[in-house]
Design an enzyme around this catalytic site. Structure first.
Site, PDB file in Angstrom:
ATOM      1  N   PRO A 225       4.317  -6.983   2.631  1.00 41.91           N
ATOM      2  CA  PRO A 225       5.529  -7.271   1.850  1.00 41.91           C
ATOM      3  C   PRO A 225       5.434  -6.874   0.380  1.00 41.91           C
ATOM      4  O   PRO A 225       4.412  -7.079  -0.278  1.00 41.91           O
ATOM      5  CB  PRO A 225       5.688  -8.782   2.017  1.00 41.91           C
ATOM      6  CG  PRO A 225       5.090  -9.070   3.361  1.00 41.91           C
ATOM      7  CD  PRO A 225       3.911  -8.125   3.455  1.00 41.91           C
ATOM      8  N   CYS A 226       6.534  -6.338  -0.118  1.00 41.23           N
ATOM      9  CA  CYS A 226       6.597  -5.818  -1.489  1.00 41.23           C
ATOM     10  C   CYS A 226       7.099  -6.810  -2.547  1.00 41.23           C
ATOM     11  O   CYS A 226       6.736  -6.670  -3.721  1.00 41.23           O
ATOM     12  CB  CYS A 226       7.495  -4.583  -1.525  1.00 41.23           C
ATOM     13  SG  CYS A 226       6.941  -3.239  -0.470  1.00 41.23           S
ATOM     14  N   PRO A 227       7.958  -7.800  -2.194  1.00 45.98           N
ATOM     15  CA  PRO A 227       8.529  -8.663  -3.233  1.00 45.98           C
ATOM     16  C   PRO A 227       7.528  -9.320  -4.175  1.00 45.98           C
ATOM     17  O   PRO A 227       7.860  -9.510  -5.357  1.00 45.98           O
ATOM     18  CB  PRO A 227       9.299  -9.716  -2.408  1.00 45.98           C
ATOM     19  CG  PRO A 227       9.711  -8.994  -1.175  1.00 45.98           C
ATOM     20  CD  PRO A 227       8.540  -8.095  -0.862  1.00 45.98           C
TER      21      PRO A 227
END
Length: 422
Positions: free
Chosen positions: A84-86
């Site tokens: 995940p990037c967030p």
């Protein structure tokens, strides 16, 4: 010869975590890797993977051993993923290890169990910024202790024929016997403009201004933003992104069901919206890939928008493949480096260090700037504060990131917000 072709007949195995809709998977397949397993949380993305390839696809939390057991895949050639990037996104709060979605450190930790020949992880550009220097330094230290030599680089998709900027921060770690043969891929083919890449799709229903639009859309696209389940329907991103799309005569407020009709107005008056087919092409899928996406429009758009472009994955995968084959020694070492001055100083003084000594050692760390850096570092590590006389002193504690702890706060969050996590 495509970038995925190689001189030998051997192929290598890969297990992919946080596989999404298969952008990285397709690229690695083209580079010569065979998938033993793909793990993904999103149901639509899992359906997409299954309907395109006969792979072992597991749906669920990648850190849940009832979904898959890393120990059963020990010795696989490549452990890959797009975690995940967030937690690292410049567009978000950049909470790093304090974000319940952070799986980067966990993915690195799996190297201790899986013992792959190589590790390949990709994430957003934000992970490469000074904010996360200490986080990166910990990653490098851990990989070194596990016996791997790490490389990382910021790659732009437009350098690999993808008509989109899409900078991605890519980590590759190899065993010492393979590392001297690894070299980052160089630019493969020039990227077409948005207008050139999509002209035939925009003209599919006879739009009389398709040629005019092609001339207006005369640059590569900004980064496509897939978004998450926390937000509404499909669109091309926040206000700044929409403005960038508008400069290419594209309305970024939504995704169209079909290309413009023959009688649609001039793009300067009424800019068209992209269709799912257009976004797919901008993200690097080729028409002859025949890749089909599961779900309705919003679900499809999120899968496509969150993907790692297949041509970039193929290029990096080919470099890893060539390192496995010991195809050619690299001329210079390009090992990953990271150092956060405050983090390094605190580690050198496990008993704690006063503010005045911090400022003496690192003159630019004083006053409000030191407070800011302590606050940022505290998102990823425990930073314990005490007083020596009237002066504050700081001591570095444990890493806050999730590396597999049974009592980590992420578990409660996932249990309570399962439908919102993506």
């Amino acid at each position: 010869m495509g970038t995925g072709q190689h001189s030998g007949n051997s192929r290598y195995s890969v297990i992919e975590i946080c596989a999404g809709a298969g952008g990285q998977a397709l690229g690695l397949e083209k580079a010569g890797f065979d998938h033993e397993l793909a793990v993904e949380l999103d149901a639509h993305a899992c359906t997409t993977l299954r309907q395109n390839r006969d792979w072992d696809v597991r749906q669920g939390d990648v850190a849940d051993k009832t979904v898959w057991d890393p120990a059963k895949y020990a010795g696989v050639s490549l452990l890959a993923g797009g975690v995940p990037c967030p937690p690292f996104s410049i567009a978000g709060q950049q909470l790093g290890a304090s974000d319940e979605r952070d799986l980067f450190a966990w993915a690195v930790e799996q190297v201790a169990t899986v013992k792959p020949r190589a590790l390949m992880l990709e994430n957003v550009r934000g992970l490469s910024t000074p904010r996360f220097a200490a986080y990166r330094q910990r990653i490098l230290d851990r990989l070194g202790k596990l016996g791997y030599e790490p490389f990382w680089k910021l790659l732009n998709a437009c350098d690999f024929g993808v008509p989109q900027l899409r900078p991605r921060f890519v980590l590759v770690a190899l065993r010492p016997e393979d590392a001297p043969y690894f070299a980052w891929p160089s630019q493969t083919v020039a990227s077409p403009t948005v207008g050139t890449a999509l002209h035939d799709l925009m003209a599919a229903d006879g739009w009389r201004y398709a040629d005019a639009w092609r001339n207006l859309a005369n640059d590569v696209a900004p980064t496509i933003v897939g978004g998450s389940k926390k937000h509404g329907g499909a669109d091309l991103g926040p206000t700044r992104a929409k403005a960038a799309w508008m400069s290419l005569s594209v309305d970024g407020k939504g995704i169209a069901d079909a290309p413009p009709l023959r009688t649609a107005r001039h793009p300067k008056t009424n800019p068209p919206r992209l269709t799912i087919e257009m976004v797919t092409r901008l993200q690097g899928w080729q028409d002859d890939d025949g890749w089909q996406f599961s779900g309705r429009k919003t679900a499809q758009y999120r899968q496509i928008g969150n993907a790692f472009p297949p041509p970039v994955a193929e290029a990096v995968g080919t470099s890893v493949f060539r390192a496995f084959d010991h195809a050619a020694l690299t001329e210079s070492s390009d090992l990953a480096m990271a150092e956060d001055e405050l983090f390094t100083l605190l580690r050198r003084h496990p008993e704690g260090i006063s503010e005045s000594l911090i400022s003496q050692n690192v003159p630019n760390l004083a006053g409000e700037y030191l407070d800011k850096r302590i606050a940022e570092l505290s998102l990823d590590f425990e930073v314990l504060c005490s007083f020596v006389g009237n002066e504050r002193a700081y001591r570095l504690g444990n890493f806050k990131g999730f590396v597999g702890q049974n009592d980590h706060f992420r578990h409660e969050y996932l249990a309570e917000n399962r439908s919102k996590v993506s």
